[in-house]
Design a protein around this motif. Structure first.
Motif, PDB file in Angstrom:
ATOM      1  N   VAL A   1       0.820  -1.210   0.000  1.00  0.00           N
ATOM      2  CA  VAL A   1       0.000   0.000   0.000  1.00  0.00           C
ATOM      3  C   VAL A   1       0.857   1.264   0.000  1.00  0.00           C
ATOM      4  O   VAL A   1       0.478   2.274  -0.609  1.00  0.00           O
ATOM      5  N   THR A   2       2.018   1.237   0.638  1.00  0.00           N
ATOM      6  CA  THR A   2       2.898   2.410   0.636  1.00  0.00           C
ATOM      7  C   THR A   2       3.432   2.675  -0.764  1.00  0.00           C
ATOM      8  O   THR A   2       3.509   3.827  -1.209  1.00  0.00           O
ATOM      9  N   THR A   3       3.783   1.611  -1.473  1.00  0.00           N
ATOM     10  CA  THR A   3       4.233   1.762  -2.861  1.00  0.00           C
ATOM     11  C   THR A   3       3.139   2.389  -3.714  1.00  0.00           C
ATOM     12  O   THR A   3       3.402   3.256  -4.553  1.00  0.00           O
ATOM     13  N   CYS A   4       1.895   1.967  -3.492  1.00  0.00           N
ATOM     14  CA  CYS A   4       0.760   2.549  -4.230  1.00  0.00           C
ATOM     15  C   CYS A   4       0.601   4.032  -3.913  1.00  0.00           C
ATOM     16  O   CYS A   4       0.350   4.843  -4.798  1.00  0.00           O
ATOM     17  N   ALA A   5       0.748   4.388  -2.638  1.00  0.00           N
ATOM     18  CA  ALA A   5       0.607   5.789  -2.226  1.00  0.00           C
ATOM     19  C   ALA A   5       1.739   6.651  -2.778  1.00  0.00           C
ATOM     20  O   ALA A   5       1.534   7.809  -3.142  1.00  0.00           O
ATOM     21  N   LEU A   6       2.936   6.093  -2.846  1.00  0.00           N
ATOM     22  CA  LEU A   6       4.092   6.850  -3.326  1.00  0.00           C
ATOM     23  C   LEU A   6       4.097   7.024  -4.839  1.00  0.00           C
ATOM     24  O   LEU A   6       4.533   8.048  -5.352  1.00  0.00           O
ATOM     25  N   ASN A   7       3.603   6.019  -5.557  1.00  0.00           N
ATOM     26  CA  ASN A   7       3.821   5.983  -7.000  1.00  0.00           C
ATOM     27  C   ASN A   7       2.560   5.909  -7.845  1.00  0.00           C
ATOM     28  O   ASN A   7       2.642   5.928  -9.073  1.00  0.00           O
ATOM     29  N   GLY A   8       1.385   5.820  -7.214  1.00  0.00           N
ATOM     30  CA  GLY A   8       0.158   5.584  -7.965  1.00  0.00           C
ATOM     31  C   GLY A   8      -0.228   6.702  -8.908  1.00  0.00           C
ATOM     32  O   GLY A   8      -0.565   6.481 -10.063  1.00  0.00           O
ATOM     33  N   GLY A   9      -0.214   7.926  -8.435  1.00  0.00           N
ATOM     34  CA  GLY A   9      -0.590   9.056  -9.281  1.00  0.00           C
ATOM     35  C   GLY A   9      -2.085   9.286  -9.368  1.00  0.00           C
ATOM     36  O   GLY A   9      -2.897   8.513  -8.847  1.00  0.00           O
ATOM     37  N   GLU A  10      -2.460  10.388 -10.006  1.00  0.00           N
ATOM     38  CA  GLU A  10      -3.842  10.820 -10.246  1.00  0.00           C
ATOM     39  C   GLU A  10      -4.608  11.177  -8.972  1.00  0.00           C
ATOM     40  O   GLU A  10      -5.826  11.250  -8.983  1.00  0.00           O
ATOM     41  N   ASP A  11      -3.893  11.414  -7.885  1.00  0.00           N
ATOM     42  CA  ASP A  11      -4.576  11.848  -6.657  1.00  0.00           C
ATOM     43  C   ASP A  11      -5.004  13.309  -6.759  1.00  0.00           C
ATOM     44  O   ASP A  11      -6.007  13.710  -6.177  1.00  0.00           O
ATOM     45  N   TYR A  12      -4.209  14.112  -7.433  1.00  0.00           N
ATOM     46  CA  TYR A  12      -4.441  15.558  -7.587  1.00  0.00           C
ATOM     47  C   TYR A  12      -4.605  16.257  -6.235  1.00  0.00           C
ATOM     48  O   TYR A  12      -5.335  17.237  -6.117  1.00  0.00           O
ATOM     49  N   GLU A  13      -3.914  15.713  -5.233  1.00  0.00           N
ATOM     50  CA  GLU A  13      -3.777  16.428  -3.969  1.00  0.00           C
ATOM     51  C   GLU A  13      -2.648  17.441  -4.117  1.00  0.00           C
ATOM     52  O   GLU A  13      -1.887  17.416  -5.092  1.00  0.00           O
ATOM     53  N   LEU A  14      -2.528  18.345  -3.152  1.00  0.00           N
ATOM     54  CA  LEU A  14      -1.453  19.340  -3.181  1.00  0.00           C
ATOM     55  C   LEU A  14      -0.309  18.901  -2.280  1.00  0.00           C
ATOM     56  O   LEU A  14      -0.511  18.571  -1.106  1.00  0.00           O
ATOM     57  N   LEU A  15       0.878  18.890  -2.849  1.00  0.00           N
ATOM     58  CA  LEU A  15       2.115  18.632  -2.111  1.00  0.00           C
ATOM     59  C   LEU A  15       2.831  19.965  -1.981  1.00  0.00           C
ATOM     60  O   LEU A  15       3.050  20.647  -2.978  1.00  0.00           O
ATOM     61  N   PHE A  16       3.186  20.347  -0.754  1.00  0.00           N
ATOM     62  CA  PHE A  16       3.817  21.655  -0.592  1.00  0.00           C
ATOM     63  C   PHE A  16       4.735  21.677   0.617  1.00  0.00           C
ATOM     64  O   PHE A  16       4.656  20.821   1.511  1.00  0.00           O
ATOM     65  N   THR A  17       5.631  22.649   0.603  1.00  0.00           N
ATOM     66  CA  THR A  17       6.541  22.862   1.733  1.00  0.00           C
ATOM     67  C   THR A  17       6.230  24.213   2.362  1.00  0.00           C
ATOM     68  O   THR A  17       5.817  25.155   1.677  1.00  0.00           O
TER      69      THR A  17
END
Length: 374
Positions: free
Chosen positions: A303-319
């Motif tokens: 499941v971690t591999t899916c979360a890291l590499n799956g794509g198409e989530d269109y969530e925002l990643l930010f710092t």
């Protein structure tokens, strides 16, 4: 109704005749050689996406209304990822003869629902014929004050790494749809094999019975019980403008940001590469929905591999600066997953049992399976 009976301009008029601009910057929309836009005091943001049938979408399991909605949202998401406000959108379509006027109305229905949600004006585009299926090209135009724009190259050492929503669900939704599609076509192929065998043996009674079974199979109902969220994440993409709004209200300006279209690992490495920094993220802090975890276990996938590499989530990643730590904790649906380090320390994933691994970009690569040029 066949599209040819209306012609290009007749189709455009039918799809856009009642569209009325909502933004002051839209001076003139559909109906002339160009749209006319006016941005006197802000920076203009422009993003384009192309979606190809058989590569980016499969009409076996996504209807045209959902496809229109998703096509608009993935572009709107890019504007939000720059901390901007989407304003206008152009739509270009290449359509084969198997599509009707009513099909295009369904597509535009979804497109307009997405645009209406975020106050975006459809201001133009193009249509043409296609011999290879449906092709969609959408351009979204937005605005932002110069000082508000967030790029990928602004992450600094000690910044916190955050992501909205949860990850991997869209990918699991795709796996679910592909599995049910395979089940359906396996049954179809088996029935066709038996029909060919019955025909070769001259067994007309059996052939008739098999044809009835094949006809009944057209009403095949996939098993999606308990997995509705995964389907929603794959088929009804949502741009996270709500997160951008909450960040502004909290007085938080990200130092770097992008949307998660190709997978968390790929996007985070983009930020690190362009910002010349390293990162350290923690597996136990990556947000994963319960349905995603159950589906991954069912398919014997990590499941971690899916979360890291799956794509198409269109969530925002930010710092964000470390000084905003307390502020970010008050924002619902935002998760702190790690921090930025010196470039020399590399890109590290810390597992649940405190092992450290190099973070690698293994997400979606749109050019990875292309035939070689002649």
């Amino acid at each position: 109704m066949e599209i040819a009976s209306l012609g290009e301009f007749g189709l455009i008029d039918r799809l856009t005749k009642d569209i009325k601009p909502q933004n002051e910057s839209t001076k003139y929309g559909v109906g002339d050689d160009c749209a006319v836009l006016h941005y006197p005091d802000t920076e203009v943001l422009v993003t384009t996406d192309m979606l190809m049938e058989g590569v980016h979408f499969d009409l076996t399991y996504i209807d045209l209304q959902h496809l229109g909605y998703k096509s608009a949202m993935v572009n709107i998401s890019d504007i939000f990822a720059m901390n901007g406000t989407p304003r206008q959108l152009t739509v270009s379509l290449a359509v084969s003869k198997r599509f009707t006027v009513e099909d295009m109305e369904q597509f535009y229905s979804g497109l307009r629902m997405a645009c209406d949600k975020w106050g975006v004006d459809i201001v133009g585009g193009d249509t043409t014929s296609s011999y290879t299926g449906l092709a969609i090209s959408i351009t979204c135009i937005g605005e932002a004050r110069k000082e508000d724009i967030v790029y990928r190259n602004g992450a600094k050492e000690t910044d916190l790494v955050c992501v909205s929503g949860d990850l991997g669900a869209a990918y699991m939704g795709l796996q679910l749809l592909e599995r049910e599609k395979s089940v359906y076509y396996a049954q179809v192929d088996e029935l066709k094999r038996k029909m060919a065998e019955a025909k070769a043996n001259g067994d007309s009674q059996k052939l008739t019975a098999l044809r009835t079974q094949l006809s009944t199979l057209q009403d095949f109902q996939p098993d999606f019980a308990g997995k509705e969220y995964l389907l929603q994440r794959q088929l009804k993409t949502e741009a996270r403008g709500d997160i951008v709004k909450r960040l502004r209200e909290a007085g938080i300006r990200p130092t770097a940001m992008m949307d998660v279209s190709d997978g968390l690992s790929s996007e985070l490495l983009h930020i690190c590469t362009q910002s010349h920094v390293g990162c350290r993220i923690f597996e136990k802090q990556i947000p994963i929905d319960y349905q995603t975890a159950v589906m991954a276990e069912e398919l014997n996938m990590n499941v971690t591999t899916c979360a890291l590499n799956g794509g198409e989530d269109y969530e925002l990643l930010f710092t964000i600066p470390i000084g905003d730590h307390e502020k970010i904790q008050t924002i619902e649906d935002v998760h702190l997953i790690g921090h930025i380090t010196r470039e020399s320390l590399g890109h590290v994933l810390v597992t649940r049992d405190d092992q450290e691994f190099e973070l690698k970009a293994q997400g979606w690569n749109p050019l990875s399976n292309q035939p070689k040029a002649e």
